[in-house]
Design a protein around this motif. Sequence first.
Motif, PDB file in Angstrom:
ATOM      1  N   GLU A  59      -0.136  13.589  10.811  1.00  0.00           N
ATOM      2  CA  GLU A  59       0.220  12.192  10.999  1.00  0.00           C
ATOM      3  C   GLU A  59       0.204  11.450   9.668  1.00  0.00           C
ATOM      4  O   GLU A  59      -0.470  11.853   8.708  1.00  0.00           O
ATOM      5  CB  GLU A  59      -0.765  11.534  11.971  1.00  0.00           C
ATOM      6  N   ARG A  60       0.955  10.366   9.618  1.00  0.00           N
ATOM      7  CA  ARG A  60       0.936   9.522   8.428  1.00  0.00           C
ATOM      8  C   ARG A  60      -0.438   8.887   8.302  1.00  0.00           C
ATOM      9  O   ARG A  60      -1.011   8.402   9.283  1.00  0.00           O
ATOM     10  CB  ARG A  60       2.022   8.455   8.532  1.00  0.00           C
ATOM     11  N   GLU A  61      -0.954   8.866   7.062  1.00  0.00           N
ATOM     12  CA  GLU A  61      -2.292   8.330   6.831  1.00  0.00           C
ATOM     13  C   GLU A  61      -2.288   7.367   5.658  1.00  0.00           C
ATOM     14  O   GLU A  61      -1.495   7.499   4.721  1.00  0.00           O
ATOM     15  CB  GLU A  61      -3.288   9.469   6.550  1.00  0.00           C
TER      16      GLU A  61
ATOM     17  N   ALA B 100       2.520  15.816  -0.083  1.00  0.00           N
ATOM     18  CA  ALA B 100       2.987  15.034   1.060  1.00  0.00           C
ATOM     19  C   ALA B 100       4.174  14.177   0.627  1.00  0.00           C
ATOM     20  O   ALA B 100       4.460  14.068  -0.573  1.00  0.00           O
ATOM     21  CB  ALA B 100       1.880  14.131   1.598  1.00  0.00           C
ATOM     22  N   VAL B 101       4.807  13.559   1.610  1.00  0.00           N
ATOM     23  CA  VAL B 101       5.742  12.482   1.314  1.00  0.00           C
ATOM     24  C   VAL B 101       4.934  11.194   1.277  1.00  0.00           C
ATOM     25  O   VAL B 101       4.193  10.895   2.218  1.00  0.00           O
ATOM     26  CB  VAL B 101       6.869  12.393   2.356  1.00  0.00           C
ATOM     27  N   TYR B 102       5.073  10.451   0.190  1.00  0.00           N
ATOM     28  CA  TYR B 102       4.341   9.213   0.009  1.00  0.00           C
ATOM     29  C   TYR B 102       5.266   8.032   0.301  1.00  0.00           C
ATOM     30  O   TYR B 102       6.372   7.953  -0.243  1.00  0.00           O
ATOM     31  CB  TYR B 102       3.788   9.130  -1.407  1.00  0.00           C
ATOM     32  N   TYR B 103       4.770   7.124   1.131  1.00  0.00           N
ATOM     33  CA  TYR B 103       5.552   5.978   1.562  1.00  0.00           C
ATOM     34  C   TYR B 103       4.910   4.685   1.090  1.00  0.00           C
ATOM     35  O   TYR B 103       3.698   4.489   1.263  1.00  0.00           O
ATOM     36  CB  TYR B 103       5.654   5.926   3.082  1.00  0.00           C
ATOM     37  N   CYS B 104       5.719   3.826   0.545  1.00  0.00           N
ATOM     38  CA  CYS B 104       5.280   2.480   0.204  1.00  0.00           C
ATOM     39  C   CYS B 104       5.341   1.612   1.451  1.00  0.00           C
ATOM     40  O   CYS B 104       6.254   1.751   2.282  1.00  0.00           O
ATOM     41  CB  CYS B 104       6.204   1.918  -0.872  1.00  0.00           C
ATOM     42  N   ASN B 105       4.372   0.717   1.577  1.00  0.00           N
ATOM     43  CA  ASN B 105       4.295  -0.162   2.736  1.00  0.00           C
ATOM     44  C   ASN B 105       4.051  -1.589   2.293  1.00  0.00           C
ATOM     45  O   ASN B 105       3.263  -1.843   1.369  1.00  0.00           O
ATOM     46  CB  ASN B 105       3.164   0.308   3.653  1.00  0.00           C
ATOM     47  N   TYR B 106       4.746  -2.521   2.950  1.00  0.00           N
ATOM     48  CA  TYR B 106       4.579  -3.954   2.674  1.00  0.00           C
ATOM     49  C   TYR B 106       4.351  -4.660   4.005  1.00  0.00           C
ATOM     50  O   TYR B 106       5.117  -4.480   4.957  1.00  0.00           O
ATOM     51  CB  TYR B 106       5.834  -4.491   1.989  1.00  0.00           C
ATOM     52  N   VAL B 107       3.304  -5.456   4.053  1.00  0.00           N
ATOM     53  CA  VAL B 107       2.989  -6.213   5.260  1.00  0.00           C
ATOM     54  C   VAL B 107       2.830  -7.678   4.903  1.00  0.00           C
ATOM     55  O   VAL B 107       2.037  -8.019   4.023  1.00  0.00           O
ATOM     56  CB  VAL B 107       1.692  -5.706   5.921  1.00  0.00           C
ATOM     57  N   ALA B 108       3.604  -8.531   5.589  1.00  0.00           N
ATOM     58  CA  ALA B 108       3.386  -9.965   5.542  1.00  0.00           C
ATOM     59  C   ALA B 108       2.783 -10.316   6.897  1.00  0.00           C
ATOM     60  O   ALA B 108       3.486 -10.256   7.915  1.00  0.00           O
ATOM     61  CB  ALA B 108       4.694 -10.708   5.323  1.00  0.00           C
ATOM     62  N   PRO B 109       1.478 -10.608   6.960  1.00  0.00           N
ATOM     63  CA  PRO B 109       0.810 -10.789   8.256  1.00  0.00           C
ATOM     64  C   PRO B 109       1.531 -11.749   9.190  1.00  0.00           C
ATOM     65  O   PRO B 109       1.829 -12.884   8.826  1.00  0.00           O
ATOM     66  CB  PRO B 109      -0.566 -11.321   7.841  1.00  0.00           C
TER      67      PRO B 109
ATOM     68  N   GLY C  13       0.796  -1.209   0.000  1.00  0.00           N
ATOM     69  CA  GLY C  13       0.000   0.000   0.000  1.00  0.00           C
ATOM     70  C   GLY C  13       0.828   1.258   0.000  1.00  0.00           C
ATOM     71  O   GLY C  13       2.067   1.216  -0.010  1.00  0.00           O
ATOM     72  N   TRP C  14       0.121   2.359   0.004  1.00  0.00           N
ATOM     73  CA  TRP C  14       0.718   3.685   0.037  1.00  0.00           C
ATOM     74  C   TRP C  14       0.120   4.481   1.189  1.00  0.00           C
ATOM     75  O   TRP C  14      -1.099   4.499   1.369  1.00  0.00           O
ATOM     76  CB  TRP C  14       0.457   4.426  -1.280  1.00  0.00           C
ATOM     77  N   PHE C  15       1.003   5.121   1.930  1.00  0.00           N
ATOM     78  CA  PHE C  15       0.627   6.053   2.971  1.00  0.00           C
ATOM     79  C   PHE C  15       1.235   7.404   2.606  1.00  0.00           C
ATOM     80  O   PHE C  15       2.128   7.476   1.763  1.00  0.00           O
ATOM     81  CB  PHE C  15       1.181   5.595   4.332  1.00  0.00           C
ATOM     82  N   ARG C  16       0.767   8.451   3.243  1.00  0.00           N
ATOM     83  CA  ARG C  16       1.362   9.758   3.025  1.00  0.00           C
ATOM     84  C   ARG C  16       1.402  10.546   4.321  1.00  0.00           C
ATOM     85  O   ARG C  16       0.604  10.321   5.222  1.00  0.00           O
ATOM     86  CB  ARG C  16       0.610  10.541   1.945  1.00  0.00           C
ATOM     87  N   GLN C  17       2.353  11.477   4.354  1.00  0.00           N
ATOM     88  CA  GLN C  17       2.493  12.329   5.527  1.00  0.00           C
ATOM     89  C   GLN C  17       2.814  13.744   5.080  1.00  0.00           C
ATOM     90  O   GLN C  17       3.846  13.974   4.441  1.00  0.00           O
ATOM     91  CB  GLN C  17       3.588  11.812   6.462  1.00  0.00           C
ATOM     92  N   ALA C  18       1.906  14.645   5.400  1.00  0.00           N
ATOM     93  CA  ALA C  18       2.106  16.059   5.112  1.00  0.00           C
ATOM     94  C   ALA C  18       2.765  16.727   6.318  1.00  0.00           C
ATOM     95  O   ALA C  18       2.665  16.226   7.439  1.00  0.00           O
ATOM     96  CB  ALA C  18       0.768  16.715   4.793  1.00  0.00           C
ATOM     97  N   PRO C  19       3.420  17.859   6.119  1.00  0.00           N
ATOM     98  CA  PRO C  19       4.073  18.547   7.238  1.00  0.00           C
ATOM     99  C   PRO C  19       3.097  18.847   8.367  1.00  0.00           C
ATOM    100  O   PRO C  19       2.004  19.381   8.131  1.00  0.00           O
ATOM    101  CB  PRO C  19       4.589  19.836   6.591  1.00  0.00           C
ATOM    102  N   GLY C  20       3.476  18.481   9.573  1.00  0.00           N
ATOM    103  CA  GLY C  20       2.658  18.750  10.737  1.00  0.00           C
ATOM    104  C   GLY C  20       1.475  17.814  10.918  1.00  0.00           C
ATOM    105  O   GLY C  20       0.670  18.016  11.825  1.00  0.00           O
TER     106      GLY C  20
END
Length: 116
Positions: free
Chosen positions: A44-46, A91-100, A35-42
Amino acid sequence: QVQLVESGGGLVQPGGSLRLSCVASGSIFSINLMGWFRQAPGKERELVARINDGSSTIYADSVKGRFTISRDNAKNTVYLQMNSLKPEDTAVYYCNYVAPGLGNYWGQGTQVTVSS
């Protein structure tokens, strides 16, 4: 361990489009979430969007109808097509990987700036 490398960020005018890519390498498990999350200045990451190994997707309400997440399992790659971009998408966009049950990994982030 899983490594995530993102690309595709940049500066775009309001109404424009960008496509983010994230390549995963290392100990990739067949059952996973990307997935993708993002965090804008000031702020929280969403969560922006997420896709599972069966290609089921979820989106934040703020991006529904404008962003599309997809994946290529053969390439261990997840994409985020972003259309009709707005200044509030900056925002800064972050890639996320989860292996449950096994691990939760993040990319280094890529800056997306929407401005005229």
